[in-house]
Design a protein around this motif. Structure first.
Motif, PDB file in Angstrom:
ATOM      1  N   ILE A  64       1.008  -1.426  -0.164  1.00 28.26           N
ATOM      2  CA  ILE A  64      -0.010  -0.490  -0.114  1.00 28.26           C
ATOM      3  C   ILE A  64       1.249   0.953   0.262  1.00 28.26           C
ATOM      4  O   ILE A  64       0.446   1.646  -0.546  1.00 28.26           O
ATOM      5  CB  ILE A  64      -0.914  -0.299   1.223  1.00 28.26           C
ATOM      6  CG1 ILE A  64      -2.177  -0.890   1.901  1.00 28.26           C
ATOM      7  CG2 ILE A  64      -2.039   1.016   1.230  1.00 28.26           C
ATOM      8  CD1 ILE A  64      -3.225  -1.198   2.204  1.00 28.26           C
ATOM      9  N   ILE A  67       2.411   1.607  -3.458  1.00 30.07           N
ATOM     10  CA  ILE A  67       1.755   1.931  -4.877  1.00 30.07           C
ATOM     11  C   ILE A  67       1.229   3.231  -4.347  1.00 30.07           C
ATOM     12  O   ILE A  67       0.656   4.298  -5.586  1.00 30.07           O
ATOM     13  CB  ILE A  67       0.130   1.169  -4.609  1.00 30.07           C
ATOM     14  CG1 ILE A  67       0.491  -0.769  -4.651  1.00 30.07           C
ATOM     15  CG2 ILE A  67      -0.902   1.559  -5.529  1.00 30.07           C
ATOM     16  CD1 ILE A  67      -0.640  -1.370  -4.585  1.00 30.07           C
ATOM     17  N   THR A  68       0.494   4.134  -3.251  1.00 30.84           N
ATOM     18  CA  THR A  68       0.589   5.406  -2.342  1.00 30.84           C
ATOM     19  C   THR A  68       1.498   6.331  -2.990  1.00 30.84           C
ATOM     20  O   THR A  68       1.418   7.529  -3.022  1.00 30.84           O
ATOM     21  CB  THR A  68      -0.123   5.758  -1.623  1.00 30.84           C
ATOM     22  OG1 THR A  68       0.217   4.907  -1.016  1.00 30.84           O
ATOM     23  CG2 THR A  68      -1.504   4.369  -1.833  1.00 30.84           C
ATOM     24  N   THR A  70       5.623   7.409  -0.282  1.00 27.94           N
ATOM     25  CA  THR A  70       5.919   6.572   0.675  1.00 27.94           C
ATOM     26  C   THR A  70       5.620   7.962   1.192  1.00 27.94           C
ATOM     27  O   THR A  70       4.480   8.339   2.915  1.00 27.94           O
ATOM     28  CB  THR A  70       6.938   6.220   0.984  1.00 27.94           C
ATOM     29  OG1 THR A  70       7.929   7.846   0.777  1.00 27.94           O
ATOM     30  CG2 THR A  70       6.610   5.077   1.186  1.00 27.94           C
ATOM     31  N   GLN A  72       3.048  10.553   1.114  1.00 24.89           N
ATOM     32  CA  GLN A  72       1.408  10.631   0.822  1.00 24.89           C
ATOM     33  C   GLN A  72       1.465  10.353   1.803  1.00 24.89           C
ATOM     34  O   GLN A  72       0.514  10.796   3.005  1.00 24.89           O
ATOM     35  CB  GLN A  72       0.663  10.275  -0.515  1.00 24.89           C
ATOM     36  CG  GLN A  72      -0.584  10.574  -0.410  1.00 24.89           C
ATOM     37  CD  GLN A  72      -1.522   9.921  -1.803  1.00 24.89           C
ATOM     38  OE1 GLN A  72      -0.748   9.437  -2.229  1.00 24.89           O
ATOM     39  NE2 GLN A  72      -2.724  10.370  -2.437  1.00 24.89           N
ATOM     40  N   VAL A  73       1.198   8.200   2.565  1.00 27.74           N
ATOM     41  CA  VAL A  73       0.668   7.826   2.977  1.00 27.74           C
ATOM     42  C   VAL A  73       1.591   8.827   4.442  1.00 27.74           C
ATOM     43  O   VAL A  73       0.878   8.766   6.188  1.00 27.74           O
ATOM     44  CB  VAL A  73       1.638   7.131   3.671  1.00 27.74           C
ATOM     45  CG1 VAL A  73       1.868   5.654   4.840  1.00 27.74           C
ATOM     46  CG2 VAL A  73       0.738   6.061   2.135  1.00 27.74           C
ATOM     47  N   PHE A  86      -8.362   7.446   4.164  1.00 28.00           N
ATOM     48  CA  PHE A  86      -7.416   6.933   2.963  1.00 28.00           C
ATOM     49  C   PHE A  86      -7.271   5.533   3.089  1.00 28.00           C
ATOM     50  O   PHE A  86      -7.667   5.484   1.238  1.00 28.00           O
ATOM     51  CB  PHE A  86      -6.212   8.155   2.849  1.00 28.00           C
ATOM     52  CG  PHE A  86      -5.551   8.074   1.785  1.00 28.00           C
ATOM     53  CD1 PHE A  86      -5.509   8.853   0.705  1.00 28.00           C
ATOM     54  CD2 PHE A  86      -4.193   7.094   2.304  1.00 28.00           C
ATOM     55  CE1 PHE A  86      -4.392   8.589  -0.105  1.00 28.00           C
ATOM     56  CE2 PHE A  86      -3.950   6.936   1.246  1.00 28.00           C
ATOM     57  CZ  PHE A  86      -3.650   7.785  -0.042  1.00 28.00           C
ATOM     58  N   LEU A  87      -7.183   5.233   3.601  1.00 32.94           N
ATOM     59  CA  LEU A  87      -6.711   4.069   3.582  1.00 32.94           C
ATOM     60  C   LEU A  87      -8.047   3.117   3.242  1.00 32.94           C
ATOM     61  O   LEU A  87      -7.897   2.120   2.502  1.00 32.94           O
ATOM     62  CB  LEU A  87      -5.740   3.093   4.386  1.00 32.94           C
ATOM     63  CG  LEU A  87      -4.515   3.879   4.218  1.00 32.94           C
ATOM     64  CD1 LEU A  87      -3.624   3.742   5.383  1.00 32.94           C
ATOM     65  CD2 LEU A  87      -3.968   3.502   2.735  1.00 32.94           C
ATOM     66  N   LEU A  90      -8.645   1.826  -0.215  1.00 37.50           N
ATOM     67  CA  LEU A  90      -7.351   0.367  -0.234  1.00 37.50           C
ATOM     68  C   LEU A  90      -7.609  -1.060   0.235  1.00 37.50           C
ATOM     69  O   LEU A  90      -6.973  -1.811  -0.758  1.00 37.50           O
ATOM     70  CB  LEU A  90      -6.037   1.242  -0.269  1.00 37.50           C
ATOM     71  CG  LEU A  90      -5.791   2.329  -0.974  1.00 37.50           C
ATOM     72  CD1 LEU A  90      -4.135   3.014  -0.533  1.00 37.50           C
ATOM     73  CD2 LEU A  90      -5.917   1.771  -2.518  1.00 37.50           C
TER      74      LEU A  90
END
Length: 95
Positions: A64, A67-68, A70, A72-73, A86-87, A90
């Motif tokens: 995850i 994909i998103t 790092t 942004q996470v 947000f997650l 996903l």
């Protein structure tokens, strides 16, 4: 070193403690050379196989994050409700 898909899945496999042969068996691939080619970015995983790889290695969080992106996470972690919101979509990919 740049984090590529191959580097990521290699880390996931190693964290799970699997050899390339064990991973090939878990993934249903014909040989460990397929795992080597994936980890060296010679061939790409399909989305279905990436999901299976993450589940077999119990490293869904790493997939995850990759994909998103790092950053942004990392930005979302400052707000737990924001991160969960947000997650959530996903996580449906892995259920």
């Amino acid at each position: 070193m740049e984090l590529t898909e191959g580097n990521l899945v290699r880390r996931m496999r190693l964290l799970a403690g699997y050899t390339q042969q064990q991973m090939a068996d878990l993934m249903g691939f014909s040989s460990k050379s397929t795992i080597s080619r994936i980890e060296n970015d010679k061939i790409a995983l399909t989305l279905r196989d990436a999901k299976k790889w993450a589940l077999k290695t119990d490293n869904q969080d790493m997939l995850i994050a990759f994909i998103t992106g790092t950053q942004q996470v990392a930005d979302m972690v400052t707000s737990v409700p924001g991160l969960v919101g947000f997650l959530s979509p996903l996580f449906r990919l892995f259920v």
